[in-house]
Scaffold this motif. Structure first.
Motif, PDB file in Angstrom:
ATOM      1  N   VAL A 200      43.105  48.882  47.461  1.00 33.11           N
ATOM      2  CA  VAL A 200      43.739  48.621  46.168  1.00 33.11           C
ATOM      3  C   VAL A 200      43.849  47.115  45.993  1.00 33.11           C
ATOM      4  O   VAL A 200      44.388  46.419  46.861  1.00 33.11           O
ATOM      5  CB  VAL A 200      45.139  49.269  46.089  1.00 33.11           C
ATOM      6  N   VAL A 201      43.344  46.610  44.868  1.00 37.00           N
ATOM      7  CA  VAL A 201      43.340  45.169  44.616  1.00 37.00           C
ATOM      8  C   VAL A 201      44.175  44.852  43.378  1.00 37.00           C
ATOM      9  O   VAL A 201      43.868  45.308  42.272  1.00 37.00           O
ATOM     10  CB  VAL A 201      41.899  44.641  44.419  1.00 37.00           C
ATOM     11  N   ASN A 202      45.246  44.097  43.568  1.00 33.14           N
ATOM     12  CA  ASN A 202      46.053  43.579  42.462  1.00 33.14           C
ATOM     13  C   ASN A 202      45.726  42.096  42.293  1.00 33.14           C
ATOM     14  O   ASN A 202      45.875  41.320  43.237  1.00 33.14           O
ATOM     15  CB  ASN A 202      47.549  43.730  42.756  1.00 33.14           C
ATOM     16  N   ILE A 203      45.267  41.704  41.123  1.00 33.61           N
ATOM     17  CA  ILE A 203      44.924  40.306  40.863  1.00 33.61           C
ATOM     18  C   ILE A 203      45.840  39.784  39.771  1.00 33.61           C
ATOM     19  O   ILE A 203      45.665  40.076  38.580  1.00 33.61           O
ATOM     20  CB  ILE A 203      43.446  40.146  40.440  1.00 33.61           C
ATOM     21  N   SER A 204      46.841  39.016  40.145  1.00 35.19           N
ATOM     22  CA  SER A 204      47.805  38.476  39.183  1.00 35.19           C
ATOM     23  C   SER A 204      48.671  37.425  39.860  1.00 35.19           C
ATOM     24  O   SER A 204      49.070  37.598  41.012  1.00 35.19           O
ATOM     25  CB  SER A 204      48.692  39.590  38.635  1.00 35.19           C
ATOM     26  N   ASN A 231      42.601  59.735  53.712  1.00 31.20           N
ATOM     27  CA  ASN A 231      41.985  58.424  53.513  1.00 31.20           C
ATOM     28  C   ASN A 231      43.030  57.320  53.665  1.00 31.20           C
ATOM     29  O   ASN A 231      44.121  57.394  53.091  1.00 31.20           O
ATOM     30  CB  ASN A 231      41.368  58.337  52.116  1.00 31.20           C
ATOM     31  N   GLU A 232      42.691  56.305  54.427  1.00 33.85           N
ATOM     32  CA  GLU A 232      43.591  55.160  54.591  1.00 33.85           C
ATOM     33  C   GLU A 232      43.502  54.269  53.351  1.00 33.85           C
ATOM     34  O   GLU A 232      42.408  53.952  52.877  1.00 33.85           O
ATOM     35  CB  GLU A 232      43.222  54.359  55.834  1.00 33.85           C
ATOM     36  N   ILE A 233      44.664  53.885  52.836  1.00 35.23           N
ATOM     37  CA  ILE A 233      44.704  53.018  51.655  1.00 35.23           C
ATOM     38  C   ILE A 233      45.225  51.649  52.057  1.00 35.23           C
ATOM     39  O   ILE A 233      46.383  51.498  52.461  1.00 35.23           O
ATOM     40  CB  ILE A 233      45.589  53.618  50.545  1.00 35.23           C
ATOM     41  N   PHE A 263      39.767  49.954  44.202  1.00 32.64           N
ATOM     42  CA  PHE A 263      40.461  50.220  42.941  1.00 32.64           C
ATOM     43  C   PHE A 263      41.169  48.937  42.495  1.00 32.64           C
ATOM     44  O   PHE A 263      42.066  48.449  43.180  1.00 32.64           O
ATOM     45  CB  PHE A 263      41.473  51.359  43.115  1.00 32.64           C
ATOM     46  N   VAL A 264      40.736  48.395  41.368  1.00 31.44           N
ATOM     47  CA  VAL A 264      41.353  47.186  40.799  1.00 31.44           C
ATOM     48  C   VAL A 264      42.302  47.633  39.695  1.00 31.44           C
ATOM     49  O   VAL A 264      41.910  48.353  38.768  1.00 31.44           O
ATOM     50  CB  VAL A 264      40.297  46.217  40.243  1.00 31.44           C
ATOM     51  N   GLY A 288      37.925  50.206  37.869  1.00 33.64           N
ATOM     52  CA  GLY A 288      38.910  49.291  37.299  1.00 33.64           C
ATOM     53  C   GLY A 288      39.253  49.674  35.876  1.00 33.64           C
ATOM     54  O   GLY A 288      38.985  50.809  35.436  1.00 33.64           O
ATOM     55  N   PHE A 289      39.802  48.735  35.134  1.00 32.38           N
ATOM     56  CA  PHE A 289      40.320  49.023  33.800  1.00 32.38           C
ATOM     57  C   PHE A 289      39.688  48.148  32.721  1.00 32.38           C
ATOM     58  O   PHE A 289      39.330  46.988  32.963  1.00 32.38           O
ATOM     59  CB  PHE A 289      41.840  48.793  33.769  1.00 32.38           C
TER      60      PHE A 289
END
Length: 354
Positions: A200-204, A231-233, A263-264, A288-289
């Motif tokens: 999981v990638v949070n870019i902010s 599944n390891e997150i 997952f972004v 992503g979104f």
């Protein structure tokens, strides 16, 4: 008297005659004013429905000579994402439809990576003598304080893109953030094998304040928990949004972990796609979104596998129209309007409209 005004007045007179009340009483009911008994109001409402009476809003607004001023406070377009062009486009579309009704809209743009920028713009709004506000609440604490101040000034707020659940707003128009994340995890389930690793990638720059990112992540993790997936997150928070920083952070994680899916949590998924393409990494699925130009280019090349989109143009449009409905029609608006969660792929992107 203009013909439209005469027609409207004849309609009110006919309602008053049938109800055996004064024109003033009918006017109070039409404008949701107090001073009319419940029984009389019910009688007048029934006659209005029987006659299919629709007041001439334009004539009424012109006669009142009152100017309604709405403030729009949303992030500006940045180097990393042009997402906010879409809601602004919706605002402008709504403005073109209702400006003739004596409505003025002023936009205040802030840097979504800078709390002080938001505070500065929100202060200008509070000093501006506006009737209502359309707000994208990026920073929880600062947005909450702003909404409280708006409440003291009797300035209703419409939230778009993300909500502040414990704050009283006129309405919220936007995605169900939790279920957006949950759905993304469901899609991911079809792309993963047992024991595959997920990142999981949070870019902010303001991750702790950007609750919309964290809410999506919460929904994403809950799906794996609910369905007993093994599944390891893993997770990486990238607080410097420049590409070089994204590249460094991803290189560090991928060097020591075999990641199968990324997952972004926002529209900056194109930065991750750029990295995967430059490094010639082809065995990692990417979700992503948002329907943005850069994102679509990587989607077409299948560097991005899926985009989750939730009609940001319509959010801006509906937000302004909610204020219009509240003030001009004096009608109730839907408290929560969740946008559909659309799944965009290489095969269907050309048919999608934001």
């Amino acid at each position: 008297m203009k013909r439209t005004e005469e027609k409207a007045l004849v309609g009110v007179r006919e309602i008053a005659r049938k109800a055996n009340v004064s024109i003033a009483t009918v006017d109070r009911v039409l404008h949701n004013r107090t001073g009319v008994s419940a029984k009389t109001k019910e009688k007048i409402d029934a006659i209005i429905e029987e006659l299919n009476y629709k007041p001439n809003i334009l004539a009424r607004r012109l006669a009142s000579k009152q100017i309604l001023r709405f403030a729009v406070i949303i992030p500006s377009v940045s180097k990393e994402t042009d997402y906010w062009n879409a809601p602004l486009s919706g605002v402008l579309q709504a403005e073109s439809e209702i400006s003739s009704y004596g409505i003025q809209i002023e936009t205040f743009l802030f840097d979504q990576n800078d709390k002080k920028s938001f505070e500065k713009q929100s202060e200008l709004v509070l000093k501006g003598n506006f009737n209502g506000v359309l707000l994208a609440p990026m920073f929880i604490e600062e947005s909450s304080k702003f909404v409280d101040e708006c409440g003291k000034r009797n300035m209703p707020c419409v939230f778009i893109n993300s909500d502040i659940p414990d704050k009283n707003s006129l309405c919220y128009i936007g995605p169900d953030l939790y279920h957006s994340g949950y759905l993304t995890a469901h899609i991911s389930g079809y792309l993963l094998k047992d024991k595959d690793k997920v990142l999981v990638v949070n870019i902010s720059k303001e991750i702790d304040n950007h609750h919309h990112l964290l809410r999506k992540e919460e929904g994403f993790r809950k799906y794996f928990s609910d369905n007993h997936k093994d599944n390891e997150i893993l997770k990486v928070d990238i607080r410097d949004t420049a590409y070089d920083s994204v590249k460094t952070s991803l290189s560090t994680v991928l060097k020591s972990n075999q990641i199968n899916l990324i997952f972004v949590t926002n529209s900056r998924v194109s930065s991750v796609a750029r990295y995967l393409e430059q490094e010639k990494i082809e065995n990692i699925k990417l979700i992503g979104f948002d329907f943005l130009t850069d994102n679509i280019e990587y989607l077409k090349k299948q560097t991005i596998d899926f985009l989750i989109c939730q009609k940001p143009i319509e959010q801006g449009y509906r937000g302004i129209m909610a204020l219009y409905t509240h003030f001009v029609h004096t009608s109730p608006v839907e408290k929560i309007y969740h946008m559909p969660i659309d799944i965009i792929t290489k095969e269907n992107y050309q048919f999608y409209r934001n």
